[in-house]
Design an enzyme around this catalytic site. Structure first.
Site, PDB file in Angstrom:
ATOM      1  N   ASP A  45      -5.485   8.216  10.442  1.00 10.21           N
ATOM      2  CA  ASP A  45      -4.127   7.862  10.825  1.00 10.21           C
ATOM      3  C   ASP A  45      -3.705   8.448  12.155  1.00 10.21           C
ATOM      4  OD1 ASP A  45      -3.403   6.284   8.570  1.00 10.21           O
ATOM      5  OD2 ASP A  45      -3.489   8.111   7.375  1.00 10.21           O
TER       6      ASP A  45
ATOM      7  N   GLU B 297       0.864  -1.183   0.000  1.00 10.82           N
ATOM      8  CA  GLU B 297       0.000   0.000   0.000  1.00 10.82           C
ATOM      9  C   GLU B 297       0.897   1.228   0.000  1.00 10.82           C
ATOM     10  OE1 GLU B 297      -2.579   0.188   3.374  1.00 10.82           O
ATOM     11  OE2 GLU B 297      -3.226  -1.887   3.172  1.00 10.82           O
TER      12      GLU B 297
END
EC number: 4.2.1.20
Length: 262
Positions: free
Chosen positions: A60, A49
């Protein structure tokens, strides 16, 4: 056949689980991203990724936010990432997935982004902030270019799992915790129950991510899934500030240690 499907098919035949690794494209710099991808593949990563840096990455935690910021500070933009993927493709056929926030695609132009992704050899997209309601437009374009939209499900979204997975392709990214990404000591969610729930709604391969930081954790979780996703723990190693060859060595030995248990 999409490279992601092919990879899961091969792994299934070998009785192994997928090791999916995440890095931020452009951290520490765009050329080093090229070296890291090849090092990850060499060490046993099955799918990679590539995070497209974004100024407000909601899903995140601090590690990946900081990584994203470092890449943005270097002036890394989508065209730079497309170019480096094109360069990677001259050397490697590993499945590559963009982790990208919806706003980045929208601002770049949905059709333009998907066409360029296809042209350089991207296999799938993970869009953490894509509302189900907005998915139709992207899905139609992605299908046109043979790019998979990889669904993200979380332990809280039981009644939405069916809805989220029904048009997804490639694999289901199963968030193992509620909250943001980040390496953790342990993962509390009752993974077994959670994965059973996801399996009721889809036959796609399932990969567990968010918080996996050691081979021990990967080993514990692999029996419930078809793959393990490791991001923050890897990004931390890239950020340590070693010289380049030491960093690549550190990345390889960490990834090899994860691969061994899968």
């Amino acid at each position: 056949m999409n490279r992601i499907d092919k990879k899961f098919e091969v792994l299934k035949g070998e009785g192994r689980k997928a090791l999916i690794t995440f890095i931020t494209a452009g951290d520490p710099d765009i050329e080093t991203t090229y070296d890291i991808v090849l090092a990850l593949e060499e060490a046993g990563s099955d799918i990679i990724e590539l995070g497209i840096p974004y100024s407000d990455p909601l899903a995140d935690g601090p590690t990946i936010q900081a990584s994203s910021q470092r890449a943005l500070n270097k002036g890394v933009k989508i065209p730079d990432i497309m170019k480096i993927v094109e360069k990677i493709r001259l050397k490697s056929d590993i499945p590559l997935v963009y982790l990208v926030y919806y706003n980045s695609i929208f601002k770049y132009g949905i059709q333009k982004f998907l066409k360029e992704s296809k042209d350089v050899g991207i296999d799938g997209l993970i869009i953490p902030d894509l509302p189900i309601e907005e998915r139709k437009d992207i899905l139609e374009e992605a299908d046109k270019y043979g790019i998979y939209l990889i669904p993200l499900v979380a332990p809280t979204s039981k009644e939405r799992i069916k809805l989220i997975t029904e048009n997804g392709k490639g694999f289901v990214y199963c968030v193992s915790i509620t909250g943001v990404t980040g390496a953790r000591e342990d993962i509390e969610t009752d993974i077994e129950e959670y994965m059973k729930t996801v399996s009721q709604y889809t036959n796609m391969p399932k990969a567990i991510g968010f918080g996996i930081s050691t081979p021990e954790m990967a080993k514990k979780l692999k029996d419930f899934s078809d793959g393990i996703i490791v991001g923050s723990a890897l990004v931390e190693r890239i950020a340590k500030g070693y010289n380049k060859s030491e960093m690549l060595q550190e990345v390889k030995s960490f990834v090899s240690s994860l691969k061994e248990v899968l």
